[in-house]
Design a protein around this motif. Structure first.
Motif, PDB file in Angstrom:
ATOM      1  N   PHE A 129       0.895  -1.288  -0.020  1.00  0.00           N
ATOM      2  CA  PHE A 129       0.044  -0.074  -0.039  1.00  0.00           C
ATOM      3  C   PHE A 129       0.699   1.220   0.000  1.00  0.00           C
ATOM      4  CE2 PHE A 129      -4.064   1.630   2.193  1.00  0.00           C
ATOM      5  CZ  PHE A 129      -4.131   2.618   1.125  1.00  0.00           C
ATOM      6  N   TRP A 156       0.033   5.467   1.672  1.00  0.00           N
ATOM      7  CA  TRP A 156      -1.187   5.190   2.310  1.00  0.00           C
ATOM      8  C   TRP A 156      -1.524   6.217   3.107  1.00  0.00           C
ATOM      9  CZ3 TRP A 156      -0.745   5.479   7.598  1.00  0.00           C
ATOM     10  CH2 TRP A 156       0.320   5.490   8.281  1.00  0.00           C
ATOM     11  N   ALA A 181      -3.512   8.990   1.204  1.00  0.00           N
ATOM     12  CA  ALA A 181      -4.697   8.512   0.533  1.00  0.00           C
ATOM     13  C   ALA A 181      -5.999   9.210   1.080  1.00  0.00           C
ATOM     14  CB  ALA A 181      -4.923   6.893   0.780  1.00  0.00           C
ATOM     15  N   PHE A 222     -10.415   9.225   0.715  1.00  0.00           N
ATOM     16  CA  PHE A 222     -11.544   8.525   0.490  1.00  0.00           C
ATOM     17  C   PHE A 222     -12.626   9.314   0.616  1.00  0.00           C
ATOM     18  CE2 PHE A 222      -8.587   5.496   2.317  1.00  0.00           C
ATOM     19  CZ  PHE A 222      -8.007   4.889   1.136  1.00  0.00           C
ATOM     20  N   GLN A 279     -14.683   3.793  -2.456  1.00  0.00           N
ATOM     21  CA  GLN A 279     -13.230   3.892  -2.589  1.00  0.00           C
ATOM     22  C   GLN A 279     -12.436   3.062  -1.938  1.00  0.00           C
ATOM     23  OE1 GLN A 279     -12.521   8.241  -2.900  1.00  0.00           O
ATOM     24  NE2 GLN A 279     -14.310   8.470  -4.395  1.00  0.00           N
ATOM     25  N   VAL A 280     -12.557   2.907  -0.487  1.00  0.00           N
ATOM     26  CA  VAL A 280     -11.897   2.212   0.475  1.00  0.00           C
ATOM     27  C   VAL A 280     -11.620   0.799  -0.112  1.00  0.00           C
ATOM     28  CG1 VAL A 280     -11.385   1.266   2.828  1.00  0.00           C
ATOM     29  CG2 VAL A 280     -12.564   3.758   2.221  1.00  0.00           C
ATOM     30  N   ARG A 324     -12.102  -0.677  -2.996  1.00  0.00           N
ATOM     31  CA  ARG A 324     -11.706  -0.784  -4.438  1.00  0.00           C
ATOM     32  C   ARG A 324     -10.204  -0.633  -4.296  1.00  0.00           C
ATOM     33  NH1 ARG A 324     -14.993  -1.014  -8.910  1.00  0.00           N
ATOM     34  NH2 ARG A 324     -13.437  -0.361 -10.103  1.00  0.00           N
ATOM     35  N   THR A 325      -9.841   0.540  -3.274  1.00  0.00           N
ATOM     36  CA  THR A 325      -8.196   0.645  -2.952  1.00  0.00           C
ATOM     37  C   THR A 325      -7.517  -0.677  -2.199  1.00  0.00           C
ATOM     38  OG1 THR A 325      -8.597   3.005  -2.793  1.00  0.00           O
ATOM     39  CG2 THR A 325      -6.696   2.019  -1.722  1.00  0.00           C
ATOM     40  N   LEU A 326      -8.292  -1.291  -1.173  1.00  0.00           N
ATOM     41  CA  LEU A 326      -7.947  -2.339  -0.651  1.00  0.00           C
ATOM     42  C   LEU A 326      -7.672  -3.565  -1.628  1.00  0.00           C
ATOM     43  CD1 LEU A 326      -9.699  -2.488   2.608  1.00  0.00           C
ATOM     44  CD2 LEU A 326      -7.368  -1.905   2.456  1.00  0.00           C
ATOM     45  N   ALA A 349      -7.211  -3.348  -4.835  1.00  0.00           N
ATOM     46  CA  ALA A 349      -5.977  -3.236  -5.732  1.00  0.00           C
ATOM     47  C   ALA A 349      -4.688  -3.301  -5.021  1.00  0.00           C
ATOM     48  CB  ALA A 349      -5.916  -1.736  -6.130  1.00  0.00           C
ATOM     49  N   VAL A 350      -4.779  -3.234  -3.769  1.00  0.00           N
ATOM     50  CA  VAL A 350      -3.436  -3.511  -2.801  1.00  0.00           C
ATOM     51  C   VAL A 350      -3.240  -4.943  -2.918  1.00  0.00           C
ATOM     52  CG1 VAL A 350      -2.276  -3.303  -0.673  1.00  0.00           C
ATOM     53  CG2 VAL A 350      -3.549  -1.289  -1.625  1.00  0.00           C
ATOM     54  N   SER A 382      -8.918  -3.664  -8.752  1.00  0.00           N
ATOM     55  CA  SER A 382      -9.860  -2.969  -7.773  1.00  0.00           C
ATOM     56  C   SER A 382     -11.490  -3.887  -7.655  1.00  0.00           C
ATOM     57  CB  SER A 382     -10.148  -1.561  -8.139  1.00  0.00           C
ATOM     58  OG  SER A 382     -10.832  -1.405  -9.412  1.00  0.00           O
TER      59      SER A 382
END
Length: 444
Positions: free
Chosen positions: A297, A300, A303, A305, A310-311, A313-315, A317-318, A324
Motif C-alpha cells: 500500500f 497510504w 490516501a 476517500f 473507494q476504500v 476498491r483501494t484495498l 487493488a493493494v 480493484s
C-alpha cells in the motif's frame, strides 16, 4: 496525540452490543416492561397491572485496552469523558512493547427504549400483553493483538512500531445498529398454595441500519513509513453496509423466551433465552475477501476517500495486484444477534429487602458473560439496588453499580466505579428512564 476513534474502527480492515443488562432495574418487582427484556415471563402476575415505559436510555463500555487515569476524570465527569473522547486527549492504552502479541478486547453497546408498555388482560389477572420499540447498537473487537490495536490507535504513525513485521491471526470484529419492534405475552400456567409457574415470550421484528464485520483474519504487515505499508501472507473476510445509505439495510426476526418458578413468600427462579435471531443484510451491503502473499500500500498516509466504496476498491487493488474489483465476494451477508442464556434467582430476605443472583451467558454475536448479585431495598414508590458483578470477555472485570428509583423515575448503572474515581476509567455502564405504572391491588 492519541486517537480513540481509530481503535474502534481499526481502519477499514476491522470496522466495527454487549447488550445492555440494566441489572439494577430489571431484577426488581416494579421493573415493568423493562423486566421482560431480561426474562419475558417476569411480567406475568406481577405487582403491576400495567406499565408504560415513556423513555429510557443506556450505554455500556468495557475493555482491557483503553483507559483514562482516574486523576484525569472528575467525580461523575461525563463532560470530561465526552470532551476528552472528542479532543482525543483523555485515553491511553495498555499496550506493552515487550509483549506486542498480547490480546485485548473492546465492547460497546447502547440502547434506547421508546414508548413501550404491558397490561393485564382477563378477569383473573393472569395474562399480560405488551409492545416494545427499541433502538439498539452493539460493537465488539475480540482478541485484537496489542500491536494492531496500538497502531490503529495511533493512526499507524507510531514510529517506534515502524520497520517491524507483525502478525495477527485472531482479531474478530462485529458491529450492528438496529431497530426492533416486539410483541410480548406472558401467563401463569400453574398455581397452587405454595408455587406458581409463569411462562412468557416475545417475537421481534428487526430493521438493521448499519452493520460491519471482520473475521477469518490472518494479517501480516510491516509499516515502513508514511510512504509504504507491506502486507504478507494475509487473509481477511469482511463485510459492511454502505455508510452513505441510512437504510434500512436488512430485516430479520428474533425471539425471547422465559420461564419462572415462584415460591410464594420466599422468592423465584427464572430461566430465559434472549436475542435468538439474525438479520439478513441485502440492501446496500457487500462482502469482501482479501488475500495476498505480498501486497504494498504505497503512500497510504496520503490516501483520501470520499466513501466506503473507494476504500474497498483501494484495498482490493493493494491485495490483488491492481485489480480493484477482485475482492468482491457478494452483495449480502447475515449477522446474528448477541444471543444469551440467563438465570435469575430472587430471594425475599426480609420484608422489603431482596437479593437477586443473575447470570447472563453469551451464546451468539460475542457477548460478555455476566455473573451478578443485586441486593436491593424495594417499595412501591422507590427502591435502591447495589449490583455487584463480574464480567468475562476474554478477561475478568469486576464492576460495582448503584441504581435508584423514585416513583416513576430511575437512574443508575452497573459500573460506576470510574465515575466515583475508585479506579481508572476502563469501563462504564449508565442508564436512566421514566416509566408510569399502576399496581395490582392483590399484589401490593
Amino acid at each position: 496525540m492519541k486517537k480513540l476513534p481509530m481503535l474502534l474502527l481499526c481502519a477499514h480492515l476491522t470496522s466495527c452490543a454487549f447488550a445492555q443488562e440494566m441489572l439494577g432495574v430489571r431484577t426488581g418487582n416494579f421493573a415493568g416492561i423493562q423486566g421482560a427484556l431480561l426474562n419475558p415471563s417476569s411480567i406475568a402476575d406481577s405487582k403491576l397491572a400495567w406499565d408504560v415505559n415513556v423513555a429510557s436510555v443506556g450505554a455500556t463500555f468495557a475493555n482491557n485496552f483503553l483507559y483514562a487515569p482516574k486523576n484525569q476524570v472528575p467525580f461523575f465527569g461525563f463532560r470530561r469523558i465526552i470532551k476528552g473522547s472528542i479532543d482525543e486527549n483523555l485515553f491511553d492504552t495498555k499496550f506493552d512493547p515487550a509483549n506486542p502479541n498480547k490480546q485485548f478486547n473492546v465492547a460497546l453497546s447502547a440502547e434506547a427504549l421508546g414508548p413501550s408498555f404491558f397490561m393485564t388482560v382477563g378477569r383473573r389477572h393472569k395474562h399480560e400483553i405488551g409492545l416494545t420499540i427499541a433502538g439498539r447498537s452493539y460493537a465488539s473487537i475480540r482478541n485484537i493483538t496489542g500491536h494492531l490495536g496500538e497502531n490503529a490507535f495511533d493512526y499507524f504513525l507510531n514510529k517506534s512500531l515502524w520497520d517491524q513485521s507483525f502478525q495477527d491471526n485472531s482479531v474478530r470484529v462485529r458491529f450492528m445498529g438496529w431497530m426492533e419492534y416486539g410483541a410480548h405475552y406472558a401467563t401463569v400456567i400453574h398455581e397452587d398454595e405454595r408455587y406458581e409457574i409463569k411462562v412468557g415470550g416475545a417475537l421481534k421484528y428487526l430493521q438493521a441500519y448499519a452493520a460491519a464485520y471482520a473475521r477469518s483474519a490472518r494479517i501480516g504487515y510491516t509499516i515502513q513509513d508514511t510512504t509504504g505499508m507491506v502486507f504478507t501472507n494475509t487473509n481477511l473476510d469482511y463485510g459492511r453496509t454502505d455508510y452513505g445509505d441510512y437504510g434500512p439495510h436488512g430485516h430479520g426476526f428474533s425471539a425471547d423466551l422465559g420461564v419462572t418458578l415462584v415460591r410464594k413468600g420466599i422468592g423465584s427462579l427464572g430461566l430465559s433465552l434472549l436475542d435468538l435471531g439474525s438479520v439478513n443484510l441485502r440492501h446496500a451491503a457487500s462482502a469482501y475477501h482479501l488475500q495476498t502473499a505480498e501486497g504494498v500500500f504505497s503512500d497510504w498516509h496520503q490516501a483520501k476517500f470520499a466513501n466506503n466504496e473507494q476504500v474497498d476498491r483501494t484495498l482490493s487493488a493493494v491485495f490483488y495486484n491492481g485489480d480493484s474489483s477482485a475482492s468482491f465476494a457478494g452483495n449480502h451477508f447475515r449477522m446474528g444477534l448477541p444471543t444469551a442464556l440467563s438465570v435469575q434467582a430472587d430471594w425475599n430476605v426480609y420484608r422489603h429487602f431482596y437479593t437477586t443472583l443473575a447470570i447472563v451467558k453469551g451464546l451468539g454475536m460475542p457477548r460478555p458473560d455476566v455473573y451478578a448479585i443485586v441486593p436491593r431495598y424495594e417499595t412501591r414508590w422507590g427502591d435502591v439496588s447495589l449490583p455487584a458483578s463480574l464480567l468475562y470477555y476474554g478477561h475478568w472485570q469486576p464492576r460495582l453499580g448503584l441504581a435508584v428509583r423514585i416513583g416513576y423515575f430511575y437512574i443508575g448503572g452497573d459500573e460506576i466505579g470510574p465515575l466515583l474515581r475508585l479506579h481508572d476509567l476502563d469501563a462504564v455502564d449508565f442508564y436512566a428512564g421514566v416509566h408510569i405504572f399502576f399496581t395490582q391491588k392483590h399484589n401490593i
